[in-house]
Design a protein around this motif. Structure first.
Motif, PDB file in Angstrom:
ATOM      1  N   PHE A  94       0.820  -1.205   0.000  1.00 37.52           N
ATOM      2  CA  PHE A  94       0.000   0.000   0.000  1.00 37.52           C
ATOM      3  C   PHE A  94       0.857   1.259   0.000  1.00 37.52           C
ATOM      4  O   PHE A  94       0.495   2.281  -0.580  1.00 37.52           O
ATOM      5  CB  PHE A  94      -0.932  -0.006   1.208  1.00 37.52           C
ATOM      6  N   HIS A  95       2.004   1.188   0.657  1.00 34.43           N
ATOM      7  CA  HIS A  95       2.927   2.319   0.644  1.00 34.43           C
ATOM      8  C   HIS A  95       3.426   2.581  -0.781  1.00 34.43           C
ATOM      9  O   HIS A  95       3.474   3.726  -1.245  1.00 34.43           O
ATOM     10  CB  HIS A  95       4.100   2.039   1.573  1.00 34.43           C
ATOM     11  N   ASP A  96       3.781   1.521  -1.487  1.00 41.06           N
ATOM     12  CA  ASP A  96       4.254   1.653  -2.865  1.00 41.06           C
ATOM     13  C   ASP A  96       3.158   2.165  -3.784  1.00 41.06           C
ATOM     14  O   ASP A  96       3.401   2.985  -4.682  1.00 41.06           O
ATOM     15  CB  ASP A  96       4.771   0.302  -3.384  1.00 41.06           C
ATOM     16  N   LEU A  97       1.919   1.675  -3.583  1.00 43.54           N
ATOM     17  CA  LEU A  97       0.804   2.125  -4.415  1.00 43.54           C
ATOM     18  C   LEU A  97       0.538   3.602  -4.214  1.00 43.54           C
ATOM     19  O   LEU A  97       0.231   4.335  -5.167  1.00 43.54           O
ATOM     20  CB  LEU A  97      -0.454   1.313  -4.102  1.00 43.54           C
ATOM     21  N   GLU A  98       0.642   4.062  -2.987  1.00 42.21           N
ATOM     22  CA  GLU A  98       0.445   5.488  -2.703  1.00 42.21           C
ATOM     23  C   GLU A  98       1.511   6.316  -3.408  1.00 42.21           C
ATOM     24  O   GLU A  98       1.232   7.378  -3.972  1.00 42.21           O
ATOM     25  CB  GLU A  98       0.490   5.714  -1.190  1.00 42.21           C
ATOM     26  N   ARG A  99       2.751   5.824  -3.379  1.00 46.61           N
ATOM     27  CA  ARG A  99       3.853   6.531  -4.034  1.00 46.61           C
ATOM     28  C   ARG A  99       3.644   6.590  -5.546  1.00 46.61           C
ATOM     29  O   ARG A  99       3.842   7.629  -6.173  1.00 46.61           O
ATOM     30  CB  ARG A  99       5.173   5.825  -3.710  1.00 46.61           C
ATOM     31  N   LEU A 100       3.213   5.463  -6.129  1.00 48.48           N
ATOM     32  CA  LEU A 100       2.985   5.424  -7.569  1.00 48.48           C
ATOM     33  C   LEU A 100       1.825   6.330  -7.974  1.00 48.48           C
ATOM     34  O   LEU A 100       1.844   6.959  -9.023  1.00 48.48           O
ATOM     35  CB  LEU A 100       2.700   3.990  -8.005  1.00 48.48           C
ATOM     36  N   LYS A 101       0.797   6.379  -7.126  1.00 47.54           N
ATOM     37  CA  LYS A 101      -0.362   7.221  -7.432  1.00 47.54           C
ATOM     38  C   LYS A 101       0.033   8.687  -7.490  1.00 47.54           C
ATOM     39  O   LYS A 101      -0.439   9.450  -8.328  1.00 47.54           O
ATOM     40  CB  LYS A 101      -1.436   7.015  -6.372  1.00 47.54           C
ATOM     41  N   GLN A 102       0.945   9.114  -6.614  1.00 51.34           N
ATOM     42  CA  GLN A 102       1.352  10.510  -6.551  1.00 51.34           C
ATOM     43  C   GLN A 102       2.177  10.931  -7.759  1.00 51.34           C
ATOM     44  O   GLN A 102       2.291  12.119  -8.058  1.00 51.34           O
ATOM     45  CB  GLN A 102       2.141  10.748  -5.270  1.00 51.34           C
ATOM     46  N   LYS A 103       2.755   9.973  -8.472  1.00 48.54           N
ATOM     47  CA  LYS A 103       3.528  10.307  -9.679  1.00 48.54           C
ATOM     48  C   LYS A 103       2.653  10.900 -10.762  1.00 48.54           C
ATOM     49  O   LYS A 103       3.052  11.787 -11.492  1.00 48.54           O
ATOM     50  CB  LYS A 103       4.229   9.056 -10.221  1.00 48.54           C
ATOM     51  N   GLN A 104       1.422  10.373 -10.902  1.00 46.56           N
ATOM     52  CA  GLN A 104       0.454  10.850 -11.889  1.00 46.56           C
ATOM     53  C   GLN A 104       1.053  10.875 -13.296  1.00 46.56           C
ATOM     54  O   GLN A 104       1.005  11.871 -14.001  1.00 46.56           O
ATOM     55  CB  GLN A 104      -0.057  12.244 -11.521  1.00 46.56           C
ATOM     56  N   THR A 105       1.634   9.776 -13.704  1.00 47.60           N
ATOM     57  CA  THR A 105       2.200   9.644 -15.042  1.00 47.60           C
ATOM     58  C   THR A 105       1.360   8.673 -15.854  1.00 47.60           C
ATOM     59  O   THR A 105       0.652   7.835 -15.291  1.00 47.60           O
ATOM     60  CB  THR A 105       3.649   9.125 -14.975  1.00 47.60           C
ATOM     61  N   PRO A 106       1.415   8.769 -17.210  1.00 47.01           N
ATOM     62  CA  PRO A 106       0.629   7.853 -18.058  1.00 47.01           C
ATOM     63  C   PRO A 106       0.944   6.384 -17.793  1.00 47.01           C
ATOM     64  O   PRO A 106       0.092   5.524 -17.956  1.00 47.01           O
ATOM     65  CB  PRO A 106       1.051   8.264 -19.479  1.00 47.01           C
ATOM     66  N   ALA A 107       2.196   6.117 -17.364  1.00 46.20           N
ATOM     67  CA  ALA A 107       2.588   4.720 -17.130  1.00 46.20           C
ATOM     68  C   ALA A 107       2.267   4.273 -15.707  1.00 46.20           C
ATOM     69  O   ALA A 107       2.572   3.151 -15.330  1.00 46.20           O
ATOM     70  CB  ALA A 107       4.089   4.552 -17.399  1.00 46.20           C
TER      71      ALA A 107
END
Length: 295
Positions: A94-107
């Motif tokens: 969940f920590h990683d998912l939160e980090r990825l969500k904050q990137k807001q990139t197409p990938a």
């Protein structure tokens, strides 16, 4: 399947509702490690205190075995997963998912899916696939698009074979519209009375029955079908959208049509409007580009 459904549901909640780390940890504890509640309930029922003290009148000797079960297993909605590391790995996930969500990139969605599958693989659970709503909508839109070249040729051939025009030249009146839902709308000069015009629609692979329409200047607004090529509509829309993609602020088109006047035909749309520029484009009858210039 229960465990997979709940895991996927929690992941989606964490990604898109933007829960904080504290709330994520709480959710993980409550969902992936419910034995805490079970033990507390058991202890309370049997008068066992927080430090495993006996608080009732009769001491129960099952405390150790209950705690042992808690340490070795994690229960997810009734399904037991034999791994003591699930809780910690879920928190990391969940920590990683939160980090990825904050990137807001197409990938981002692909990275999220990859991370989820890594977790499921580690836990020896079936891997899943997160649906990309944007891709799904694009696919649906493509299925509802204008007829392809082969389908347009078939529609034209079926028009030529209408019984009322057998052994007669078909004259198209005013316009031919090719719509994004795959339909075609046009009007034809009446096969018996040249002053009359009938309207036809092509949908679901067939032409409709003729409907009379009020027509004017018929002689100046007709063009022979044998000088048209319905399949050229695909060329026109492709060229138009390719040009529009190169112009800032311009939008692609989902509709093309033929306009008839003075015994000639012309493809439309014939202009592209951008946020800073406007372009004029002309097409040959066969759908190839004739000219393209900035106005």
């Amino acid at each position: 399947m229960k465990n997979l459904t709940q895991i996927s549901w929690l992941m989606i909640l964490c990604c898109f509702l933007g829960a904080g780390c504290k709330q994520i940890t709480k959710s993980v504890d409550e969902t992936f490690h419910p034995n805490d509640s079970l033990v507390k309930k058991y202890n309370k029922k049997n008068h066992i205190g927080s430090e495993s003290e006996y608080t009732g009148t009769t001491k129960i000797t099952t405390t150790t075995s209950t705690q042992h079960y808690q340490e070795k297993f994690v229960v997810i909605n009734g399904d037991t997963v034999k791994t003591p590391e699930l809780q910690n790995k879920a928190k990391e996930l969940f920590h990683d998912l939160e980090r990825l969500k904050q990137k807001q990139t197409p990938a981002g969605s692909k990275e999220i899916q990859k991370r989820v599958n890594e977790f499921l693989k580690e836990m020896n659970l079936p891997q899943t696939k997160i649906k990309d709503a944007g891709v799904e909508k694009a696919t649906i839109k493509a299925k509802k698009g204008m007829l392809n070249s082969s389908e347009l040729e078939q529609a034209e051939e079926k028009l030529r074979k209408l019984p009322q025009y057998r052994n007669k030249e078909i004259m198209v009146y005013q316009s031919v519209h090719f719509y994004a839902d795959g339909s075609i709308h046009l009007a034809l000069q009446h096969p018996e009375n040249p002053e009359y015009v009938d309207e036809y629609s092509f949908k679901d692979g067939a032409w409709s029955e003729p409907k009379p329409v009020l027509a004017r200047n018929v002689e100046r607004r007709i063009f022979p079908l044998n000088k048209m090529n319905f399949a050229a509509a695909q060329k026109v829309i492709q060229i138009y959208n390719e040009k529009a993609a190169e112009i800032e602020g311009a939008k692609p088109t989902t509709l093309v049509y033929i306009s008839i006047w003075d015994n000639g035909m012309r493809w439309f749309p014939s202009s592209i409007n951008g946020s800073r520029e406007r372009y004029d484009l002309q097409f040959n009858n066969d759908g190839t580009l004739k000219s393209f210039r900035q106005e």
